[in-house]
Design a protein around this motif. Structure first.
Motif, PDB file in Angstrom:
ATOM      1  N   MET A  50      36.708 -22.473  63.936  1.00 51.82           N
ATOM      2  CA  MET A  50      36.481 -23.915  63.811  1.00 51.82           C
ATOM      3  C   MET A  50      37.610 -24.610  63.042  1.00 51.82           C
ATOM      4  O   MET A  50      37.373 -25.621  62.365  1.00 51.82           O
ATOM      5  CB  MET A  50      35.120 -24.182  63.153  1.00 51.82           C
ATOM      6  CG  MET A  50      33.949 -23.921  64.089  1.00 51.82           C
ATOM      7  SD  MET A  50      32.425 -24.686  63.495  1.00 51.82           S
ATOM      8  CE  MET A  50      32.637 -26.402  63.980  1.00 51.82           C
ATOM      9  N   MET A  76      37.323 -25.473  59.352  1.00 49.42           N
ATOM     10  CA  MET A  76      36.561 -24.238  59.101  1.00 49.42           C
ATOM     11  C   MET A  76      37.235 -23.067  59.812  1.00 49.42           C
ATOM     12  O   MET A  76      36.618 -22.368  60.624  1.00 49.42           O
ATOM     13  CB  MET A  76      35.109 -24.406  59.573  1.00 49.42           C
ATOM     14  CG  MET A  76      34.273 -25.306  58.680  1.00 49.42           C
ATOM     15  SD  MET A  76      32.635 -25.630  59.367  1.00 49.42           S
ATOM     16  CE  MET A  76      32.932 -27.115  60.314  1.00 49.42           C
ATOM     17  N   MET A  83      35.588 -19.789  59.863  1.00 49.16           N
ATOM     18  CA  MET A  83      34.367 -19.622  60.655  1.00 49.16           C
ATOM     19  C   MET A  83      34.748 -19.101  62.035  1.00 49.16           C
ATOM     20  O   MET A  83      34.941 -19.857  62.986  1.00 49.16           O
ATOM     21  CB  MET A  83      33.638 -20.967  60.758  1.00 49.16           C
ATOM     22  CG  MET A  83      32.181 -20.808  61.089  1.00 49.16           C
ATOM     23  SD  MET A  83      31.384 -22.422  61.058  1.00 49.16           S
ATOM     24  CE  MET A  83      30.232 -22.157  62.383  1.00 49.16           C
ATOM     25  N   MET A 110      27.483 -23.964  65.619  1.00 49.16           N
ATOM     26  CA  MET A 110      27.206 -25.318  65.134  1.00 49.16           C
ATOM     27  C   MET A 110      27.964 -26.345  65.957  1.00 49.16           C
ATOM     28  O   MET A 110      28.930 -26.016  66.640  1.00 49.16           O
ATOM     29  CB  MET A 110      27.552 -25.441  63.639  1.00 49.16           C
ATOM     30  CG  MET A 110      29.016 -25.260  63.314  1.00 49.16           C
ATOM     31  SD  MET A 110      29.351 -25.350  61.515  1.00 49.16           S
ATOM     32  CE  MET A 110      29.504 -27.099  61.282  1.00 49.16           C
TER      33      MET A 110
HETATM   34 CU   LIG Z   1      31.609 -24.656  61.397  1.00 51.44          CU
END
Ligand SMILES: [Cu+2]
Length: 130
Positions: free
Chosen positions: A70, A75, A78, A101
């Motif tokens: 991400m 992120m 992630m 997400m």
């Molecule tokens: Cu994320």
């Protein structure tokens, strides 16, 4: 001694050689088949590899490294697991991954293309929605 003309000709030859050398990995582009998809586990993410010179899809490339994270939304840590899936269409490369997400995901791909000595590296961004 080189005349002004032959200096120019030499310069032109050199720049042609340079662009021929650079015409390589940069001639290929990875694009998402679906730039937007629903978030979830075990989603199929597909990218299309195109030769920008010809506009044609590039089949039989070997994608040897894939990373999904991400990074576009800050992120980078992630990271999602990625597993290759069989291709359903020439020039389209599919993977199974998780988009847990909503937000933007970056897919970084390293590929070997038939007849291209350089490694083709692509970065593709897809958006997962709720
Ligand atoms: Cu994320």
């Amino acid at each position: 001694m080189l005349s002004r003309f032959s200096t120019a000709a030499l310069a032109a030859t050199l720049s042609l050689a340079a662009s021929a050398a650079l015409a390589g990995a940069g001639d290929y582009a990875f694009d998402p088949v679906n730039p937007q998809m629903k978030k979830g586990e075990d989603v199929t993410l597909a990218v299309r590899l195109t030769n920008k010179q010809t506009g044609k899809p590039v089949p039989d490339a070997v994608v040897f490294k894939t990373r999904v994270d991400m990074a576009p939304d800050g992120m980078a840590e992630m990271e999602s697991p990625v597993a290759p899936l069989p291709s359903k269409e020439p020039g389209v490369y599919a993977f199974k991954t998780d988009l847990p997400m909503a937000g933007r995901y970056q897919i970084t791909l390293s590929a070997k293309v038939q007849g291209e000595p350089e490694t083709v590296i692509g970065k593709v961004i897809v958006t997962a929605t709720k």
